[in-house]
Design a protein around this motif. Structure first.
Motif, short mmCIF file in Angstrom:
data_model
loop_
_atom_site.label_atom_id
_atom_site.label_comp_id
_atom_site.label_asym_id
_atom_site.label_seq_id
_atom_site.Cartn_x
_atom_site.Cartn_y
_atom_site.Cartn_z
N UNK A 163 15.70 -8.16 0.65
CA UNK A 163 16.09 -9.00 -0.48
C UNK A 163 15.26 -10.28 -0.53
N UNK A 164 15.09 -10.93 0.62
CA UNK A 164 14.30 -12.16 0.65
C UNK A 164 12.83 -11.88 0.34
N UNK A 165 12.33 -10.73 0.80
CA UNK A 165 10.94 -10.35 0.49
C UNK A 165 10.77 -10.18 -1.02
N UNK A 166 11.78 -9.62 -1.67
CA UNK A 166 11.71 -9.44 -3.11
C UNK A 166 11.76 -10.77 -3.85
N UNK A 167 12.55 -11.72 -3.33
CA UNK A 167 12.58 -13.06 -3.94
C UNK A 167 11.21 -13.73 -3.80
N UNK A 168 10.58 -13.58 -2.64
CA UNK A 168 9.26 -14.17 -2.43
C UNK A 168 8.24 -13.53 -3.38
N UNK A 169 8.28 -12.19 -3.47
CA UNK A 169 7.35 -11.48 -4.36
C UNK A 169 7.58 -11.87 -5.82
N UNK A 170 8.85 -12.01 -6.20
CA UNK A 170 9.17 -12.40 -7.57
C UNK A 170 8.65 -13.80 -7.87
N UNK A 171 8.76 -14.70 -6.90
CA UNK A 171 8.25 -16.07 -7.08
C UNK A 171 6.74 -16.07 -7.26
N UNK A 172 6.04 -15.20 -6.53
CA UNK A 172 4.58 -15.09 -6.68
C UNK A 172 4.23 -14.54 -8.06
N UNK A 204 0.13 -17.31 -3.92
CA UNK A 204 -0.06 -16.17 -3.01
C UNK A 204 -0.44 -16.60 -1.59
N UNK A 205 -1.10 -17.76 -1.49
CA UNK A 205 -1.51 -18.25 -0.16
C UNK A 205 -0.31 -18.54 0.74
N UNK A 264 7.66 -11.53 5.18
CA UNK A 264 6.33 -11.73 4.59
C UNK A 264 5.59 -10.40 4.47
N UNK A 265 5.66 -9.57 5.51
CA UNK A 265 4.98 -8.27 5.47
C UNK A 265 5.55 -7.39 4.36
N UNK A 266 6.88 -7.39 4.24
CA UNK A 266 7.51 -6.57 3.20
C UNK A 266 7.12 -7.05 1.80
N UNK A 267 7.10 -8.36 1.62
CA UNK A 267 6.72 -8.92 0.32
C UNK A 267 5.28 -8.56 -0.04
N UNK A 268 4.39 -8.66 0.96
CA UNK A 268 2.97 -8.41 0.72
C UNK A 268 2.66 -6.92 0.55
#
Length: 717
Positions: free
Chosen positions: A221-230, A237-238, A257-261
């Motif tokens: 879930x947190x990875x998806x929030x990070x990806x959505x923010x990007x 992205x940095x 971070x790995x899951x988001x990327x």
């Protein structure tokens, strides 16, 4: 009076009260793994142990005694001895934090030297932030939430609001997750400073180890929030790389971070997928967004209200789709010379205010360059106009012309772009749109025959491409109609292959307009194979060696093969868009065989030819019409009744049964002749006669023979 109160100074009482009120982990009771799990000791007259708590001496013989040399009596102040809990603010040199303790919190290790001071202002902010988030989830009022946050007048604490908003949304439904993402995107820069957003996400990632205790799917879930923010351009992205380097090894934050990327941001068409994961921009479809873009541009061209147009663009909340705004604005400028200045000024302002970033602007222009030949059909001097607009945008400084492909005035294309082809493209579009309204296959065949397609073989491939392109941008009904029409056109396989090859080659560009191109185009390919319009080996020919492994076209072919290799693929692929008839009720193959047998019996006993054809069509299984052919031929051989031959003749002449299905039906009978001969001795002789008759009628190719096992994927009864 409680005796325990007598052993606390007023200062100690005040600290105790502050600690109990605070949510700061550093002020919580920290327990050693050696601490007993016994009830809290009570003192005073109700205590089970009589005597003075100061001396710590119990007259009861069953009281615990230490077997070590360590004095187990409580320290002065009523706390801290062996076997006791210790003081609530006790931070002596023997204190340590054990990461294996169930109550362990990583934040406890941040301050081992003393008590962290509590800032009343920050404590107040935290309480108010939680209330604001709760109210927002209840009302879904972005403007009210923004105003309340501004009224707090503590922008330096905004990072906590970001953290609180997301951490609360993570433990709720998709609706609240989507609301949180929309709110952050709305508040970014205007209400919450970008640096505060960055800090808030950093805090979240760092606290992933704590969050996972209460929210088991924290990493995803947190990875998806990070990806959505990007994707929403509120987090650079940095951020991913910097946090990966800063986080300690083994931290759950690294997994986030790995899951988001790798799991989200590296996927094809990731922006659209991420945007729709929790309901997708309030369930907006691509068509809805395109319509809103058209409306705002038309309104702006008339009114000239740039401020309102900028607000509308911002309200769309689709930063990854801003290239569509650029594309449509430039095309409108090419079509409406008077509105050119306004539209260019709007794009310039949007660029200067960082509403539309440079990559989206470049992508918008690139898309127009790729389709400028088609635009030339409607705008004769499209290339000259586009070149002029590129020069103006570059001179004003909001377009990097060097990043664009050159506008070719003499492109080398696979098809010969002469006047006949151009005229046919416009005519084909008109024919297809009319077909989507009427559903008249025979009328389409008649129109195409009048176009003399044999004069230029490539025209049939152009029609196939145009048919699929128009259907992909429409609903399931039109997709089903396109597949039915494709199986009824009798185009040579090479022309259909060329049409699909053109689609596959341009799939990367199509994906910009139709994000689900991989799924749709793969299904069209698989359906063409199921309907015997293409053979499975044609997929290899369509792919060729020129496709890049990471191209959208290559993904389309992989998915098509996967669909075809699935169990009961024929039935599933046919049902994907409604099945074209009553087959949507979910019949099994055996049920369909039974239905075919009954309708043939009814026709044989005096039924109407039209009614029989209607029943065959309503089966909704054109890929299984060879069963109609097989059962009809077997009945003709067994009963020597020619009535069913007339039905086959009608089905073939109306295009209901295709030559491929007819050939497959004859082939299946040829394969079962040995068994049939046990009941009908002259079955082979009769079948030979029927084959010759079918060749004369044009149903079978002259090369067909008894030994022809017909198509390697033929169904066996």
């Amino acid at each position: 009076m409680d005796m325990s109160e007598g052993y606390k100074s007023s200062e100690h009482k005040e600290q105790l009260h502050t600690a109990s009120e605070s949510g700061d982990p550093s002020l919580r009771i920290s327990t050693s793994p050696k601490s007993p799990r016994s009830p809290k000791i009570r003192h005073g007259k109700d205590s089970p142990t009589k005597g003075s708590p100061v001396k710590g001496i119990s007259p009861r013989k069953h009281d615990r005694h230490s077997h070590s040399g360590t004095d187990g009596r409580p320290k002065k102040g009523g706390c801290g001895g062996k076997g006791t809990w210790g003081g609530i603010l006790d931070m002596d040199d023997n204190h340590f934090v054990d990461s294996n303790d169930p109550n362990y919190s990583s934040s406890e290790e941040k301050d081992k030297t003393g008590v962290k001071k509590v800032c009343p202002r920050f404590e107040g902010y935290k309480k108010k932030a939680a209330i604001i988030v709760e109210e927002y989830f209840a009302t879904d009022d972005v403007i009210s939430t923004a105003n309340e946050l501004k009224d707090l007048e503590m922008p330096s604490y905004s990072y906590y609001f970001v953290k609180k908003l997301i951490s609360m949304a993570m433990d709720r439904h998709d609706k609240e997750k989507e609301m949180a993402a929309v709110l952050l995107s709305s508040l970014y820069a205007d209400v919450i400073d970008p640096r505060q957003v960055y800090k808030g996400f950093r805090k979240l990632v760092e606290s992933a180890d704590d969050l996972i205790v209460d929210i088991p799917d924290t990493v995803d879930v947190l990875a998806l929030f990070v990806a959505r923010a990007v994707v929403d351009d509120i987090l650079p992205p940095a951020f991913l790389k910097k946090e990966m380097e800063a986080l300690p090894g083994g931290s759950k934050g690294i997994d986030v971070i790995k899951r988001a990327d790798k799991g989200y941001l590296s996927a094809p068409l990731h922006a659209e997928i991420i945007e729709r994961r929790w309901g997708g921009s309030r369930n907006k479809t691509v068509e809805d967004v395109k319509a809103k873009i058209d409306n705002l541009l038309v309104e702006y061209a008339v009114s000239g209200d740039k401020k309102e147009a900028i607000r509308c663009i911002n309200d769309l909340k689709v930063p990854f789709f801003h290239h569509e705004i650029v594309k449509r604005a430039i095309i409108m400028a090419m079509e409406r010379k008077k509105a050119e200045g306004k539209l260019l000024d709007l794009l310039k302002t949007a660029s200067e205010e960082c509403l539309i970033n440079s990559s989206q602007i470049s992508k918008g222009f690139t898309r127009i360059i790729d389709t400028v030949d088609d635009l030339s059909l409607d705008i004769p001097n499209a290339k000259e106009l586009l070149q002029s607009l590129i020069s103006k945008a570059a001179s004003e400084g909001w377009l990097c012309a060097s990043s664009l492909k050159a506008v070719s005035f003499h492109p080398e294309k696979k098809l010969v772009e002469d006047s006949i082809v151009k005229a046919f493209k416009a005519k084909a579009q008109s024919i297809i749109k009319e077909y989507f309204l009427t559903g008249d296959v025979l009328e389409v065949n008649s129109c195409l025959e009048s176009e003399n397609l044999s004069s230029i073989p490539e025209l049939k491939a152009v029609f196939v491409k145009r048919l699929i392109m128009l259907a992909m941008d429409r609903k399931k009904r039109e997709k089903e109609m396109a597949s039915v029409l494709l199986s009824s056109l009798y185009f040579p396989a090479d022309d259909v292959v060329n049409g699909f090859t053109m689609l596959i080659d341009s799939a990367d560009d199509i994906a910009l307009d139709i994000p689900v191109v991989v799924e749709d185009l793969a299904m069209f390919l698989a359906r063409a194979v199921v309907d015997d319009v293409l053979a499975p080996l044609h997929l290899e020919e369509i792919g060729g060696d020129s496709l890049r492994p990471d191209s959208v076209g290559n993904k389309v072919l992989k998915m098509a093969r996967s669909l075809l290799n699935a169990r009961l693929s024929g039935e599933r692929i046919l049902r994907c868009w409604g099945g074209g008839g009553s087959y949507t009720n979910g019949w099994a193959i055996e049920d369909v065989k039974d239905q075919i047998g009954k309708l043939l019996e009814e026709f044989e006993s005096g039924g109407d030819k039209r009614e029989a054809c209607r029943c065959i069509s309503e089966l909704g299984m054109p890929f299984y019409h060879h069963e109609v052919v097989k059962k009809s031929l077997v009945t003709i051989i067994e009963k020597k009744n020619d009535r069913l031959w007339k039905l086959l003749e009608e089905c073939f002449n109306t295009g209901l049964i295709t030559p491929i299905q007819m050939t497959k039906g004859f082939g299946r009978v040829a394969e079962s002749l040995d068994d049939l001969s046990l009941d009908v001795p002259d079955a082979k002789k009769q079948f030979g006669s029927l084959v010759e008759r079918a060749k004369v009628e044009g149903w079978l190719d002259s090369s067909f023979s008894f030994n022809n096992k017909v198509l390697e994927n033929g169904h066996r009864s």
